[in-house]
Design an enzyme around this catalytic site. Structure first.
Site, PDB file in Angstrom:
ATOM      1  N   ASP A 125       0.851  -1.188   0.000  1.00 23.11           N
ATOM      2  CA  ASP A 125       0.000   0.000   0.000  1.00 23.11           C
ATOM      3  C   ASP A 125       0.897   1.253   0.000  1.00 23.11           C
ATOM      4  O   ASP A 125       1.841   1.333  -0.764  1.00 23.11           O
ATOM      5  CB  ASP A 125      -0.949  -0.069   1.210  1.00 23.11           C
ATOM      6  CG  ASP A 125      -2.059   0.973   1.178  1.00 23.11           C
ATOM      7  OD1 ASP A 125      -3.088   0.713   0.542  1.00 23.11           O
ATOM      8  OD2 ASP A 125      -1.885   2.044   1.773  1.00 23.11           O
ATOM      9  N   HIS A 282      -6.549  -7.140   0.518  1.00 24.24           N
ATOM     10  CA  HIS A 282      -5.593  -6.035   0.404  1.00 24.24           C
ATOM     11  C   HIS A 282      -4.554  -6.078   1.510  1.00 24.24           C
ATOM     12  O   HIS A 282      -3.362  -5.905   1.263  1.00 24.24           O
ATOM     13  CB  HIS A 282      -6.352  -4.707   0.435  1.00 24.24           C
ATOM     14  CG  HIS A 282      -5.468  -3.506   0.280  1.00 24.24           C
ATOM     15  ND1 HIS A 282      -4.748  -3.259  -0.872  1.00 24.24           N
ATOM     16  CD2 HIS A 282      -5.174  -2.481   1.132  1.00 24.24           C
ATOM     17  CE1 HIS A 282      -4.050  -2.139  -0.734  1.00 24.24           C
ATOM     18  NE2 HIS A 282      -4.293  -1.658   0.474  1.00 24.24           N
TER      19      HIS A 282
END
Length: 305
Positions: A125, A282
């Site tokens: 991320d 994620h």
């Protein structure tokens, strides 16, 4: 040069907020950067080459609690900083204090003060948007890179619809439940105590400035102010012959498939044991933490300096 901020307007999450964190027994360490205090975890032998774990948004170093034990058991020094505005690090309260460039500057200064050498970067991320800039600004400090569910956008490619929705939510929603947001990005759902641990750094909305702003800093158009800097970073990556491993997950609607450009353009990806992490969302550190730690250790062992 570090960004100048108004120290009187910097917030610091009270220590009491971190008193009941499940499965996170690690002693916090702190480094002062002029007007800001950076919190970080530092475990394992101090004379071992460091594995630098860079978190993204809206998480903090707690994200790595399932990876730290395996990496330490393999003999690595493990360092997991909290980005400015997150975790135990200080949180400027003014919108004008935050930018992509400022975060790169803060973490570059932190890394230099820590004098990290021969490091292996693991980034995900926003940990990749910042971490890969650290690598390309200071390549001599890094021995290898592991990239998972991240990238280095320049604003010239199409933005996934899932990211557009997230960016709009972060900007406009009056309700911003950070722990529940993290939970929604996991394939294996978090317990109430784990959700509370992700909420811990943010005792009120005043502390959420960075978490709200980060999606707006992702280069998403060709005229983005950080386009040139990221393009320069890409030029370094195109000449990066040190080992570079990708470990993207299969169930991330935002970054799935983002490994392809690195496999195409970064020479150091050749002949590495790249893998797609199945059954992970994620936040694959939550879903497959021990497995990721094992893959990192295997990668380090297979690519000695």
């Amino acid at each position: 040069m570090l960004p100048t901020i108004n120290k009187a307007r910097v917030l610091r999450t009270p220590d009491a907020c971190f008193a009941a964190l499940p499965d996170f027994p690690y002693t916090p360490h702190y480094l002062e950067l002029d007007d800001l205090r950076i919190g970080y975890i530092d475990e394992g032998p101090r004379d071992a080459a460091p594995v630098l774990l860079m978190h993204g948004e809206p998480t903090w170093s707690y994200l790595y609690r399932k990876m730290i034990p395996g990496l330490v058991a393999a003999g690595h020094r493990v360092i997991a900083p909290d980005l400015v505005g997150f975790g135990r690090s200080d949180k400027p309260s003014q919108k004008s204090d935050y930018s992509y460039a400022n975060h790169v500057a803060w973490m570059a200064a932190w890394m230099e003060r820590m004098d990290l050498q021969n490091a292996t970067l693991f980034c995900q991320d926003w940990g990749s948007l910042i971490g890969l800039r650290l690598v390309t600004h200071n390549p001599q400090r890094f021995a290898r890179v592991v990239l998972a569910n991240g990238g280095l956008p320049t604003g010239t490619a199409a933005v996934p619809r899932a990211f557009k929705l997230w960016r709009a939510f972060a900007r406009f929603s009056p309700w911003f439940p950070i722990g529940r947001i993290v939970n929604s990005g996991c394939a294996n759902k978090l317990s109430p105590a784990e959700i509370a641990a992700y909420d811990a750094p943010f005792p009120s909305s005043r502390y959420e400035m960075a978490a709200r702003l980060f999606p707006t800093f992702v280069p998403a158009s060709p005229n983005d102010p950080e386009r040139a800097a990221n393009e320069q970073a890409w030029e370094v990556l195109k000449q990066w012959h040190k080992p570079f491993l990708t470990l993207f997950s299969s169930r991330d609607p935002i970054t799935r498939g983002g490994d392809k450009i690195f496999l195409k353009l970064v020479p150091g990806t050749a002949n590495q044991a790249h893998a797609v992490t199945r059954g992970a969302g994620h936040f694959l550190q939550e879903d497959k933490g021990p497995e990721l730690a094992q893959k990192i250790s295997e990668f380090i062992a297979a690519t000695p300096v």
